[in-house]
Each structure stands twice: as structure tokens, then as C-alpha cells.
Design an enzyme around this catalytic site. Structure first.
Site, PDB file in Angstrom:
ATOM      1  N   PHE A 210       0.572  -0.883  -0.167  1.00 24.20           N
ATOM      2  CA  PHE A 210       0.162   0.158  -0.124  1.00 24.20           C
ATOM      3  C   PHE A 210       0.826   1.373   0.043  1.00 24.20           C
ATOM      4  O   PHE A 210       1.988   1.094   0.922  1.00 24.20           O
ATOM      5  CB  PHE A 210      -0.763  -0.383   0.912  1.00 24.20           C
ATOM      6  CG  PHE A 210      -2.032  -1.075   1.246  1.00 24.20           C
ATOM      7  CD1 PHE A 210      -3.345  -0.908  -0.211  1.00 24.20           C
ATOM      8  CD2 PHE A 210      -2.169  -2.144   1.936  1.00 24.20           C
ATOM      9  CE1 PHE A 210      -4.045  -1.652   0.001  1.00 24.20           C
ATOM     10  CE2 PHE A 210      -3.110  -2.641   1.859  1.00 24.20           C
ATOM     11  CZ  PHE A 210      -4.092  -2.905   0.402  1.00 24.20           C
ATOM     12  N   ASN A 335      -0.443   0.115  -4.266  1.00 24.93           N
ATOM     13  CA  ASN A 335      -1.010   0.296  -4.242  1.00 24.93           C
ATOM     14  C   ASN A 335      -2.345   1.024  -3.620  1.00 24.93           C
ATOM     15  O   ASN A 335      -2.256   0.963  -2.096  1.00 24.93           O
ATOM     16  CB  ASN A 335      -2.264  -1.593  -3.597  1.00 24.93           C
ATOM     17  CG  ASN A 335      -3.261  -1.666  -3.419  1.00 24.93           C
ATOM     18  OD1 ASN A 335      -5.035  -0.883  -3.600  1.00 24.93           O
ATOM     19  ND2 ASN A 335      -4.005  -2.722  -3.680  1.00 24.93           N
TER      20      ASN A 335
HETATM   21  C1  LIG Z   1       2.246 -10.359  -1.479  1.00 35.66           C
HETATM   22  C2  LIG Z   1       3.037 -11.095  -3.091  1.00 35.66           C
HETATM   23  C3  LIG Z   1       3.906  -9.917  -3.416  1.00 35.66           C
HETATM   24  C4  LIG Z   1       3.441 -12.240  -3.549  1.00 35.66           C
HETATM   25  O1  LIG Z   1       3.996 -12.494  -4.546  1.00 35.66           O
HETATM   26  P1  LIG Z   1       3.841 -14.605  -4.864  1.00 35.66           P
HETATM   27  O2  LIG Z   1       2.520 -14.820  -4.387  1.00 35.66           O
HETATM   28  O3  LIG Z   1       4.040 -14.048  -6.696  1.00 35.66           O
HETATM   29  O4  LIG Z   1       4.654 -14.782  -4.543  1.00 35.66           O
HETATM   30  P2  LIG Z   1       4.747 -16.194  -3.101  1.00 35.66           P
HETATM   31  O5  LIG Z   1       3.861 -17.037  -3.822  1.00 35.66           O
HETATM   32  O6  LIG Z   1       6.202 -16.939  -3.364  1.00 35.66           O
HETATM   33  O7  LIG Z   1       5.265 -15.357  -2.292  1.00 35.66           O
HETATM   34  C5  LIG Z   1       5.769 -15.082  -1.406  1.00 35.66           C
HETATM   35  C6  LIG Z   1       5.695 -15.021   0.492  1.00 35.66           C
HETATM   36  O8  LIG Z   1       4.531 -14.722   0.444  1.00 35.66           O
HETATM   37  C7  LIG Z   1       3.689 -15.007   0.752  1.00 35.66           C
HETATM   38  N1  LIG Z   1       2.155 -13.956   0.587  1.00 35.66           N
HETATM   39  C8  LIG Z   1       1.860 -14.147  -0.006  1.00 35.66           C
HETATM   40  N2  LIG Z   1       0.039 -13.315  -0.057  1.00 35.66           N
HETATM   41  C9  LIG Z   1       0.396 -13.492   0.772  1.00 35.66           C
HETATM   42  C10 LIG Z   1      -0.753 -13.469   1.578  1.00 35.66           C
HETATM   43  N3  LIG Z   1      -2.134 -12.826   1.422  1.00 35.66           N
HETATM   44  N4  LIG Z   1      -0.907 -13.183   3.004  1.00 35.66           N
HETATM   45  C11 LIG Z   1       0.362 -13.668   3.566  1.00 35.66           C
HETATM   46  N5  LIG Z   1       1.445 -14.447   2.630  1.00 35.66           N
HETATM   47  C12 LIG Z   1       1.447 -14.112   1.387  1.00 35.66           C
HETATM   48  C13 LIG Z   1       4.025 -16.378   0.725  1.00 35.66           C
HETATM   49  O9  LIG Z   1       3.196 -16.943   1.478  1.00 35.66           O
HETATM   50  C14 LIG Z   1       5.353 -16.476   0.592  1.00 35.66           C
HETATM   51  O10 LIG Z   1       6.112 -16.350   1.774  1.00 35.66           O
HETATM   52  P3  LIG Z   1       7.046 -17.528   1.958  1.00 35.66           P
HETATM   53  O11 LIG Z   1       8.487 -16.844   0.718  1.00 35.66           O
HETATM   54  O12 LIG Z   1       7.593 -17.397   3.509  1.00 35.66           O
HETATM   55  O13 LIG Z   1       6.813 -18.994   1.792  1.00 35.66           O
HETATM   56  C15 LIG Z   1       1.229 -11.443  -3.716  1.00 35.66           C
HETATM   57  O14 LIG Z   1       1.142 -12.730  -3.032  1.00 35.66           O
HETATM   58  C16 LIG Z   1       0.635 -10.143  -3.563  1.00 35.66           C
HETATM   59  O15 LIG Z   1       1.022  -9.137  -4.273  1.00 35.66           O
HETATM   60  N6  LIG Z   1      -0.546 -10.786  -2.990  1.00 35.66           N
HETATM   61  C17 LIG Z   1      -1.138  -9.315  -2.030  1.00 35.66           C
HETATM   62  C18 LIG Z   1      -2.814  -9.714  -3.721  1.00 35.66           C
HETATM   63  C19 LIG Z   1      -3.368  -8.501  -2.652  1.00 35.66           C
HETATM   64  O16 LIG Z   1      -4.516  -9.500  -1.564  1.00 35.66           O
HETATM   65  N7  LIG Z   1      -3.985  -7.886  -2.736  1.00 35.66           N
HETATM   66  C20 LIG Z   1      -5.232  -7.085  -2.860  1.00 35.66           C
HETATM   67  C21 LIG Z   1      -5.656  -5.780  -1.668  1.00 35.66           C
HETATM   68  S1  LIG Z   1      -6.587  -5.414  -1.196  1.00 35.66           S
HETATM   69  C22 LIG Z   1      -7.135  -4.666  -2.248  1.00 35.66           C
HETATM   70  O17 LIG Z   1      -6.557  -4.301  -3.857  1.00 35.66           O
HETATM   71  C23 LIG Z   1      -8.768  -4.311  -1.911  1.00 35.66           C
HETATM   72  C24 LIG Z   1      -9.048  -3.257  -0.106  1.00 35.66           C
HETATM   73  O18 LIG Z   1      -8.362  -4.048   0.534  1.00 35.66           O
HETATM   74  O19 LIG Z   1      -9.370  -2.970  -0.426  1.00 35.66           O
END
Ligand SMILES: CC(C)(COP(=O)(O)OP(=O)(O)OC[C@H]1O[C@@H](n2cnc3c(N)ncnc32)[C@H](O)[C@@H]1OP(=O)(O)O)[C@@H](O)C(=O)NCCC(=O)NCCSC(=O)CC(=O)O
Length: 393
Positions: A210, A335
Site C-alpha cells: 500500500f 496499491n
Molecule cells: C505478496 C505477493 C507480492 C507475493 O507474490 P507471489 O504470490 O507471486 O509470491 P510467493 O507465492 O512466492 O509469495 C511470497 C511470500 O508471500 C506470502 N504471501 C503471499 N500472499 C500472501 C498473503 N495474502 N498473506 C500472507 N502472506 C502471503 C507467501 O506465503 C510467501 O511466503 P514465503 O516466502 O514465506 O513462502 C503477492 O501475492 C501479492 O501481491 N499479494 C497481494 C494480493 C492481494 O490480496 N491484493 C489485494 C490488496 S487489497 C485490495 O486491493 C482491496 C482492498 O483492500 O480493499
């Protein structure tokens, strides 16, 4: 009676008449340095495992830099912002109560200047933020800062999160089409100061994603006055809620500020439901026999996170580059919750202008779609059209 009712409506579809954005000048952090800076200023360098995880996450966000109102001076004055065990909501609310409307003012002044009419011609104001916690609120303060007239009809959308901008534009369309001569100012202003906190096992993704920003849009339907130019016509708008996904995205106000919850399943859930939300919007625009090829559209998608954009691209089989405006905004600003979609529209408009002289940019199709997501999970979808002819921008 029938005739007088129809005289109360605007002519045709509402349109976006001006767009502007703003970011706070406090701090700009490159994503490469974010984990180091964040752990240093929150005095958390001893949490080596969490820091390594944040570095892994930051590397995957698709973000290069973000803007924040927060500075080290603010943190020195408010150590309670780091320690989530201490109450801090009052101090956070004091700051954002002034700064959130001020940031919205920067964007709004630019949008009003582009629109070309006086601020007193604005009839409705819709303000969206996740930072409002009092009344009267940021909408009234913005109206005062801009010198809007006392009869302006104000609405504040609070805690709609990342679909706040989409919802505000949807409402603005309905207001403009149902009130002849209405000119609606949509202002979205988001500041992470209200949710900042020291690292723990649950908030790393939010900290990596964010940023702060504000967007402002003027919306109106016909008749347009001389000088008003439609940038995007708003053909239809729908809201779709994905059943039984309340658990997946959320915000909760506590004594220690605002907590975000982002479940790991969010990209998958959006991927599974995006096509239905799109069909709902196109059926509303074109009727049940909708025929649309996703690659024939331009796209303004809320860049909630890089895997969300990847998933949407994959399930809709979009050509590379279709989500370029969303990826650009994610890369440059992160974001910014509800304000982000305004940045994406602004970027699309910029690309539309550049395409005339710059062959590196793909020509934008006439029809397109705007999508924003947030808690619910709620998907706001709007079908847009870039006007052709002399008004084309
Ligand atoms: C966090 C990321 C950058 C990680 O990228 P990838 O998923 O490609 O990579 P990856 O699978 O290797 O994950 C890297 C590490 O992040 C962790 N990880 C991934 N997503 C997670 C989550 N939602 N919560 C907690 N941990 C998370 C994985 O377990 C991993 O941990 P480890 O390395 O320990 O194994 C991505 O998943 C991402 O941008 N997620 C956010 C998507 C999201 O929910 N957006 C909505 C925002 S809110 C929105 O926009 C609306 C609103 O709020 O109103």
C-alpha cells in the site's frame, strides 16, 4: 408530469469530464530499499526472519516505488504508531483528519482546472477514504477547502477499501444521469498512516503493497457546456459480490489503528469470478445476447497486487500489454486502495493522447472496462467508451 420528469434527467450517458491525481510529498521509498528502511525506522532489525520474508514479498510485488505522508519526524513524535500494543487511533485520526482532505484538495484543484468551470458549479461531492473516523468528515472539509457552494450534496464512502473509487464513480454516473445539469466531483484520498505499524506475522503483505495517493474526477451528463470534453463515457455499471468471501479481504478499526486482512486466496477468487462480473456489466449495457471479445477492449483494472493482474490476464486470455496502464500505476505508486483506479484512468487517458504521435503505444479500442475490487469480495465493473470525433482526447 411525465415530460417534467424526463426534463429532470441528463441527456445520454454520464461521462468523465476531467481526471487528476496527487501524492503526498512526505516520503518516497523505493521498493528495493523498503524492507531495510521499514525495519530500521520501526527498530525491528532483530526480527531477521520477518525482514527476510518482507524482502521476498517486496521482490514479487511489481512495485518500484511508493509515496507516503509518513516521515521519520512523525514517527519520532509518535512512537505509539510502531508499537501496536499501545493505543494510537486518536493521534492517527488527528493527522489524517487534516491531511486526507488536503491531499484530495491537491487532486481536485487540478481536476477542476482541467474541467474549466468554477468550483461553485459542482453540484455533488462523493468522497471515498478508509481514513475517516469522525463526523463531520473529510467531505465537508474538502467542500470548504475548494469553496464549493453550501447547497452541494455531499456523500462520504468510508472503508469501502479498494473498490471505493469504483463505487464512487458508479454513484457519480447515477447522480449525473438522474439530475439534469449535475456535475459530480469524485474525490478518493488514501493514507497508510492510519494502518502503519511495526512488523508482525500478519501485516507484511499490506506493508509491501500500500501507498498514499488521491484521485479526483469530474462526472457529468449532457447537455455539456462549451469547453466540456468527455474523456470516457460511462455506458453501464454493476456491482457483483462473490458469495461467502467475507473472510478474504477486510479492514478492522482498533485502538491501535486500522488493520488490513488480505487472504492468500484473493487472486484465485478474483480469477474465478472476474468473467461473471464482466458479463453482468456487459449484459446491463447490451442486453442478454452480449457478444464481446475481451481482447477487443481497453482495460482499467485496479492493480490490487501483481498476481491479481496476472490471474485476470490468464483467465481472460488477454494479450500482453492489455493491463499495461494498471501495471504502470502499480509499479510507480503501489496499491493506493480506492484512489488507484483514478490513477489508472489517468494513465489510460495519457496513453490515448500519446498514441497519436507515439507508435510504441498500442491504439486504444473504442470500448473498454473499468474494474475495482475490495472487501466483500466486491467487484465494481463499468463499461466505458472513448468518444470519437472532435471531442476525442
Ligand atoms: C505478496 C505477493 C507480492 C507475493 O507474490 P507471489 O504470490 O507471486 O509470491 P510467493 O507465492 O512466492 O509469495 C511470497 C511470500 O508471500 C506470502 N504471501 C503471499 N500472499 C500472501 C498473503 N495474502 N498473506 C500472507 N502472506 C502471503 C507467501 O506465503 C510467501 O511466503 P514465503 O516466502 O514465506 O513462502 C503477492 O501475492 C501479492 O501481491 N499479494 C497481494 C494480493 C492481494 O490480496 N491484493 C489485494 C490488496 S487489497 C485490495 O486491493 C482491496 C482492498 O483492500 O480493499
Amino acid at each position: 408530469m411525465h415530460e417534467s420528469r424526463s426534463m429532470q434527467h441528463g441527456d445520454g450517458h454520464a461521462a468523465v469530464l476531467a481526471i487528476a491525481t496527487a501524492n503526498p510529498s512526505g516520503t518516497i521509498l523505493s521498493q528495493d530499499e523498503f524492507a531495510d528502511q521499514f525495519f530500521r525506522i520501526s527498530k525491528s532489525d532483530h526480527l531477521i526472519g520477518l525482514k527476510e520474508k518482507l524482502i521476498r514479498i517486496c521482490n514479487k510485488t511489481g512495485i518500484e516505488k511508493r509515496h507516503f505522508h509518513m516521515t521519520e519526524e512523525i514517527l519520532r513524535a509518535h512512537p505509539e504508531f510502531v508499537d501496536r500494543a499501545l493505543p494510537s487511533l486518536d493521534a492517527r485520526s488527528d493527522i489524517v483528519a487534516t491531511e486526507v482532505p488536503k491531499l484530495a484538495e491537491f487532486a481536485s484543484v487540478k481536476a477542476i482546472a482541467e474541467w474549466g468551470r468554477p468550483a461553485t458549479d459542482i453540484t455533488h461531492l462523493i468522497f471515498s477514504t478508509y481514513s475517516a473516523s469522525g463526523a463531520p468528515s473529510a467531505d465537508l472539509q474538502l467542500a470548504s477547502l475548494l469553496g464549493l457552494r453550501p447547497s452541494v450534496c455531499r456523500t462520504i464512502l468510508s472503508l469501502h477499501g479498494c473498490y471505493g473509487g469504483g463505487r464512487a464513480l458508479h454513484l457519480a454516473k447515477e447522480l449525473a444521469e438522474n439530475n439534469r445539469g449535475a456535475r459530480v466531483l469524485v474525490a478518493c484520498s488514501e493514507m497508510t498512516l492510519v494502518c502503519f505499524g511495526g512488523p508482525d506475522g500478519s501485516n507484511l503483505v499490506g506493508h509491501a503493497l500500500f501507498g498514499d495517493g488521491a484521485g479526483a474526477v469530474i462526472v457529468g451528463a449532457g447537455p455539456l457546456t462549451a469547453g466540456e470534453r468527455p474523456l470516457f463515457e460511462m455506458l453501464s455499471a454493476t456491482q457483483t459480490t462473490i458469495p461467502e468471501t467475507e473472510y478474504a479481504l477486510g479492514m478492522q478499526v482498533s485502538a491501535a489503528g486500522l488493520d488490513f486482512h488480505l487472504a492468500i486466496q484473493v487472486p484465485m477468487l478474483l480469477g474465478q469470478n472476474v468473467e461473471q462480473a464482466l458479463l453482468n456489466a456487459f449484459r446491463s449495457a447490451q442486453g442478454d445476447d452480449v457478444e464481446v471479445t475481451w481482447n477487443d477492449l481497453f482495460w482499467a483494472v485496479h492493480p490490487g497486487g501483481r498476481p491479481i493482474l496476472d490471474k485476470i490476464e490468464e483467465v481472460l486470455k488477454l494479450e500482453p500489454g492489455k493491463l499495461a496502464a494498471s501495471r504502470h500505476v502499480l509499479r510507480e505508486y503501489g496499491n493506493m486502495s480506492g484512489a488507484t483506479i483514478v490513477f489508472v484512468l489517468d494513465e489510460l487517458r495519457r496513453r490515448c493522447r500519446e498514441e497519436k504521435g507515439d507508435h510504441d503505444h498500442q491504439q486504444l479500442p473504442e470500448l473498454g472496462v473499468m474494474m475495482a475490487f475490495g472487501p466483500g469480495i466486491t467487484i465494481e465493473t463499468m463499461v466505458l467508451r472513448i468518444p470519437s470525433g472532435p471531442n476525442k482526447n
